[in-house]
Design a protein around this motif. Structure first.
Motif, PDB file in Angstrom:
ATOM      1  N   ASP A 151      88.839  14.530 109.580  1.00 12.57           N
ATOM      2  CA  ASP A 151      89.879  14.238 110.567  1.00 12.57           C
ATOM      3  C   ASP A 151      90.908  13.249 110.022  1.00 12.57           C
ATOM      4  O   ASP A 151      92.107  13.399 110.257  1.00 12.57           O
ATOM      5  CB  ASP A 151      89.252  13.663 111.845  1.00 12.57           C
ATOM      6  N   VAL A 152      90.414  12.216 109.322  1.00 11.99           N
ATOM      7  CA  VAL A 152      91.291  11.135 108.882  1.00 11.99           C
ATOM      8  C   VAL A 152      90.963  10.731 107.449  1.00 11.99           C
ATOM      9  O   VAL A 152      89.795  10.581 107.094  1.00 11.99           O
ATOM     10  CB  VAL A 152      91.141   9.881 109.789  1.00 11.99           C
ATOM     11  N   VAL A 153      92.001  10.561 106.637  1.00 15.93           N
ATOM     12  CA  VAL A 153      91.855   9.971 105.299  1.00 15.93           C
ATOM     13  C   VAL A 153      92.581   8.634 105.320  1.00 15.93           C
ATOM     14  O   VAL A 153      93.769   8.572 105.652  1.00 15.93           O
ATOM     15  CB  VAL A 153      92.466  10.872 104.206  1.00 15.93           C
ATOM     16  N   MET A 154      91.864   7.562 104.987  1.00 15.88           N
ATOM     17  CA  MET A 154      92.475   6.226 104.943  1.00 15.88           C
ATOM     18  C   MET A 154      92.561   5.744 103.501  1.00 15.88           C
ATOM     19  O   MET A 154      91.566   5.766 102.777  1.00 15.88           O
ATOM     20  CB  MET A 154      91.675   5.241 105.793  1.00 15.88           C
ATOM     21  N   ILE A 155      93.749   5.317 103.105  1.00 15.36           N
ATOM     22  CA  ILE A 155      94.004   4.881 101.728  1.00 15.36           C
ATOM     23  C   ILE A 155      94.184   3.368 101.690  1.00 15.36           C
ATOM     24  O   ILE A 155      95.105   2.816 102.289  1.00 15.36           O
ATOM     25  CB  ILE A 155      95.269   5.558 101.159  1.00 15.36           C
ATOM     26  N   ASP A 156      93.293   2.708 100.965  1.00 18.77           N
ATOM     27  CA  ASP A 156      93.402   1.265 100.738  1.00 18.77           C
ATOM     28  C   ASP A 156      94.259   1.033  99.497  1.00 18.77           C
ATOM     29  O   ASP A 156      94.024   1.652  98.457  1.00 18.77           O
ATOM     30  CB  ASP A 156      92.010   0.663 100.540  1.00 18.77           C
ATOM     31  N   THR A 157      95.263   0.174  99.583  1.00 19.89           N
ATOM     32  CA  THR A 157      96.147  -0.091  98.445  1.00 19.89           C
ATOM     33  C   THR A 157      95.999  -1.525  97.964  1.00 19.89           C
ATOM     34  O   THR A 157      95.529  -2.394  98.700  1.00 19.89           O
ATOM     35  CB  THR A 157      97.626   0.171  98.804  1.00 19.89           C
ATOM     36  N   ALA A 158      96.418  -1.767  96.739  1.00 22.69           N
ATOM     37  CA  ALA A 158      96.324  -3.105  96.155  1.00 22.69           C
ATOM     38  C   ALA A 158      97.326  -4.046  96.812  1.00 22.69           C
ATOM     39  O   ALA A 158      98.423  -3.642  97.188  1.00 22.69           O
ATOM     40  CB  ALA A 158      96.576  -3.044  94.649  1.00 22.69           C
ATOM     41  N   GLY A 159      96.945  -5.295  96.937  1.00 22.49           N
ATOM     42  CA  GLY A 159      97.867  -6.299  97.464  1.00 22.49           C
ATOM     43  C   GLY A 159      99.002  -6.540  96.497  1.00 22.49           C
ATOM     44  O   GLY A 159      98.820  -6.481  95.285  1.00 22.49           O
ATOM     45  N   ARG A 160     100.172  -6.777  97.042  1.00 30.51           N
ATOM     46  CA  ARG A 160     101.338  -7.008  96.179  1.00 30.51           C
ATOM     47  C   ARG A 160     102.316  -7.926  96.886  1.00 30.51           C
ATOM     48  O   ARG A 160     102.480  -7.868  98.102  1.00 30.51           O
ATOM     49  CB  ARG A 160     102.003  -5.680  95.813  1.00 30.51           C
ATOM     50  N   LEU A 161     102.937  -8.806  96.123  1.00 30.80           N
ATOM     51  CA  LEU A 161     103.947  -9.702  96.684  1.00 30.80           C
ATOM     52  C   LEU A 161     105.205  -8.914  97.001  1.00 30.80           C
ATOM     53  O   LEU A 161     105.630  -8.055  96.224  1.00 30.80           O
ATOM     54  CB  LEU A 161     104.255 -10.835  95.707  1.00 30.80           C
ATOM     55  N   GLN A 162     105.800  -9.235  98.148  1.00 34.95           N
ATOM     56  CA  GLN A 162     106.951  -8.444  98.591  1.00 34.95           C
ATOM     57  C   GLN A 162     108.180  -8.639  97.711  1.00 34.95           C
ATOM     58  O   GLN A 162     109.112  -7.833  97.753  1.00 34.95           O
ATOM     59  CB  GLN A 162     107.300  -8.794 100.053  1.00 34.95           C
ATOM     60  N   ASN A 163     108.187  -9.702  96.873  1.00 39.39           N
ATOM     61  CA  ASN A 163     109.358  -9.938  96.024  1.00 39.39           C
ATOM     62  C   ASN A 163     109.184  -9.387  94.606  1.00 39.39           C
ATOM     63  O   ASN A 163     109.993  -9.653  93.724  1.00 39.39           O
ATOM     64  CB  ASN A 163     109.671 -11.438  95.962  1.00 39.39           C
ATOM     65  N   LYS A 164     108.130  -8.622  94.360  1.00 34.93           N
ATOM     66  CA  LYS A 164     107.900  -8.006  93.053  1.00 34.93           C
ATOM     67  C   LYS A 164     108.349  -6.545  93.116  1.00 34.93           C
ATOM     68  O   LYS A 164     107.641  -5.676  93.641  1.00 34.93           O
ATOM     69  CB  LYS A 164     106.422  -8.099  92.667  1.00 34.93           C
ATOM     70  N   THR A 165     109.527  -6.295  92.588  1.00 31.37           N
ATOM     71  CA  THR A 165     110.138  -4.970  92.720  1.00 31.37           C
ATOM     72  C   THR A 165     109.278  -3.863  92.118  1.00 31.37           C
ATOM     73  O   THR A 165     109.101  -2.800  92.718  1.00 31.37           O
ATOM     74  CB  THR A 165     111.520  -4.959  92.039  1.00 31.37           C
ATOM     75  N   GLY A 166     108.712  -4.100  90.926  1.00 24.49           N
ATOM     76  CA  GLY A 166     107.904  -3.075  90.267  1.00 24.49           C
ATOM     77  C   GLY A 166     106.704  -2.665  91.094  1.00 24.49           C
ATOM     78  O   GLY A 166     106.396  -1.477  91.222  1.00 24.49           O
ATOM     79  N   LEU A 167     106.035  -3.645  91.660  1.00 22.62           N
ATOM     80  CA  LEU A 167     104.852  -3.351  92.471  1.00 22.62           C
ATOM     81  C   LEU A 167     105.230  -2.616  93.748  1.00 22.62           C
ATOM     82  O   LEU A 167     104.506  -1.726  94.202  1.00 22.62           O
ATOM     83  CB  LEU A 167     104.109  -4.646  92.809  1.00 22.62           C
ATOM     84  N   MET A 168     106.358  -2.977  94.336  1.00 25.23           N
ATOM     85  CA  MET A 168     106.788  -2.301  95.549  1.00 25.23           C
ATOM     86  C   MET A 168     107.195  -0.859  95.242  1.00 25.23           C
ATOM     87  O   MET A 168     106.945   0.052  96.040  1.00 25.23           O
ATOM     88  CB  MET A 168     107.942  -3.056  96.200  1.00 25.23           C
ATOM     89  N   ASP A 169     107.801  -0.642  94.080  1.00 27.71           N
ATOM     90  CA  ASP A 169     108.150   0.722  93.669  1.00 27.71           C
ATOM     91  C   ASP A 169     106.882   1.557  93.493  1.00 27.71           C
ATOM     92  O   ASP A 169     106.848   2.745  93.826  1.00 27.71           O
ATOM     93  CB  ASP A 169     108.947   0.710  92.365  1.00 27.71           C
ATOM     94  N   GLU A 170     105.839   0.931  92.960  1.00 24.70           N
ATOM     95  CA  GLU A 170     104.577   1.628  92.768  1.00 24.70           C
ATOM     96  C   GLU A 170     103.992   2.048  94.118  1.00 24.70           C
ATOM     97  O   GLU A 170     103.446   3.150  94.265  1.00 24.70           O
ATOM     98  CB  GLU A 170     103.589   0.727  92.038  1.00 24.70           C
ATOM     99  N   LEU A 171     104.112   1.184  95.104  1.00 30.37           N
ATOM    100  CA  LEU A 171     103.616   1.498  96.446  1.00 30.37           C
ATOM    101  C   LEU A 171     104.366   2.694  97.023  1.00 30.37           C
ATOM    102  O   LEU A 171     103.780   3.591  97.633  1.00 30.37           O
ATOM    103  CB  LEU A 171     103.773   0.285  97.359  1.00 30.37           C
ATOM    104  N   SER A 172     105.671   2.703  96.809  1.00 31.92           N
ATOM    105  CA  SER A 172     106.485   3.823  97.258  1.00 31.92           C
ATOM    106  C   SER A 172     106.041   5.124  96.574  1.00 31.92           C
ATOM    107  O   SER A 172     105.993   6.190  97.196  1.00 31.92           O
ATOM    108  CB  SER A 172     107.964   3.550  96.957  1.00 31.92           C
ATOM    109  N   LYS A 173     105.678   5.021  95.291  1.00 35.89           N
ATOM    110  CA  LYS A 173     105.212   6.187  94.539  1.00 35.89           C
ATOM    111  C   LYS A 173     103.912   6.725  95.128  1.00 35.89           C
ATOM    112  O   LYS A 173     103.729   7.942  95.251  1.00 35.89           O
ATOM    113  CB  LYS A 173     105.005   5.807  93.069  1.00 35.89           C
TER     114      LYS A 173
END
Length: 407
Positions: free
Chosen positions: A292-314
């Motif tokens: 019914d549901v798939v839940m994805i846990d993601t790594a913590g990342r600082l909101q001011n780190k552009t590379g990490l935020m881009d990775e989250l978008s990916k």
């Protein structure tokens, strides 16, 4: 003498040959003694493999069929001492499957904890507004109290203006009247009309997909585990995806949470694996297993780190190649106050936040952050956590929250 020569000559010849052989035999003996105990696995001759990759016993003319060699090696093994081979899962706790607490029961418990921990609205404001004389000084104190409660500037001014007008019209101010006024105005700010339901219903042949995001240390993995318990209590078939591949033991922690309620976890055994790939495989498994549901846990990342935020978008884009992402839940620590607003804004821009999970609300006597976040983003608080217990996460209810704030 002539008769003895035929006998002596063969003996002398044998002695000469023996004398010549002795140095050779001694050299051979030394070579056997000094033969290395470990073979070079990279040497084809030592590894039993021809330079081209063909096993030596399979080559024409090789000595001894492979079957005979296997039999001999098996016999040798029987004569050796038993050696315990370490198991990859050795030492891991076998966690019994638990029955999560019903959601309705959690709401009552959470309200009790909120009543005990939040005193700013209840005691502070009620005392001020029940005074015999309410002048500008009192209103200044009311405003300051609300700001200290992390309500935010705009909601504070909105609430103070509304209370000023209603107190002026009302005239008399018994504690009961003041409490009723405050409840009505706070409820307007918290906005019970916002849709706080979780989108966790299968659509056709695809499971609902929930991504959980946030900065480091806010409790994302724990939140995923607790939310799995909420969904299992609602008879949902759940699968977890451990896309936090950078924090040590994050995948094992998530798997343990899942194991406690009988929920499987898709994870990589490679540290630093591509989180988008793990998320993709988790959703693919969810589709194949018809959960019914798939839940994805993601790594913590600082909101001011552009590379990490881009990775989250990916990660989100890769998931959407298989199925729509129905919920993106941002986990915020209630004790961070207004700093949580900055985090929320950036995450919302990157992955389109659909709901807020507010943790550690029992660790603050404020609670106004609920209003501030919703006003700032237009995104509802959908879940709240009030403790470290496995069942200390519940759907947010606006009326219960305001009643608890006012004791």
């Amino acid at each position: 003498m002539n008769d003895i020569l035929p006998i002596i000559l063969p003996i002398l010849a044998a002695l000469v040959v023996l004398a010549a052989l002795i140095p050779v035999l001694m050299k051979t003996r030394r070579n056997i003694k000094d033969y290395p105990e470990t073979r070079d696995a990279n040497d084809p001759a030592e590894s039993g493999q021809a330079p081209g990759g063909t096993l030596l016993e399979d080559r024409p003319g090789a000595a001894g069929p492979a079957a005979e060699r296997s039999t001999l090696e098996a016999a040798d093994v029987d004569d050796t001492d038993t050696v315990e081979v370490p198991d990859d899962v050795a030492g891991l706790e076998i966690v019994p499957v638990e029955t999560p607490m019903p959601v309705a029961g959690r709401l009552a418990r959470l309200r009790e904890r909120l009543v005990k921990s939040n005193t700013v609205f209840g005691k502070g404001l009620l005392a001020l507004l029940s005074a015999d004389k309410i002048d500008e000084n009192v209103w200044d104190e009311v405003e300051e109290t609300l700001l200290l409660a992390d309500l935010g500037t705009e909601p504070t001014m909105q609430l103070v203006d509304a209370l000023r007008e209603r107190v002026k019209v009302l005239g008399t101010r018994t504690p009961e009247q003041v409490k009723a006024l405050l409840r009505e105005e706070l409820l307007k700010l918290v906005d019970p009309a916002m849709d706080r339901s979780l989108n966790v219903t299968r659509q056709g042949d695809k499971p609902a997909v929930v991504m959980v995001v946030g900065v480091n240390g806010v409790g994302k993995t724990t939140t995923v585990g607790k939310l799995a318990r909420v969904l299992v209590a609602e008879d949902k078939d759940v699968l977890l995806g451990a896309a936090d591949t950078f924090r040590a033991a994050a995948a094992e922690q998530l798997a343990t949470w899942g194991q406690r309620v009988g929920v499987p976890t898709v994870k990589s055994d490679i540290d630093g694996a591509d989180p988008a790939s793990v998320a993709y495989e988790a959703v693919k498994a969810g589709i194949d297993q018809e959960v019914d549901v798939v839940m994805i846990d993601t790594a913590g990342r600082l909101q001011n780190k552009t590379g990490l935020m881009d990775e989250l978008s990916k990660v989100k884009r890769v998931i959407e190649k298989l199925a729509a992402v129905d919920e993106v839940l941002l986990v915020l620590d209630a004790t961070t106050g207004q700093n949580g607003l900055n985090q929320a804004r950036v995450f919302s821009e990157v992955v389109n936040i659909t709901g807020i999970v507010l943790t550690k609300l029992d660790g603050t006597a404020k609670g106004g952050i609920v209003v501030a976040i919703q006003k700032s983003l237009g995104v509802p608080v959908k879940l709240v956590g009030l403790g470290e217990g496995a069942d200390d996460l519940a759907p947010f209810d606006a009326e219960s929250f305001v009643d608890a704030l006012l004791n």
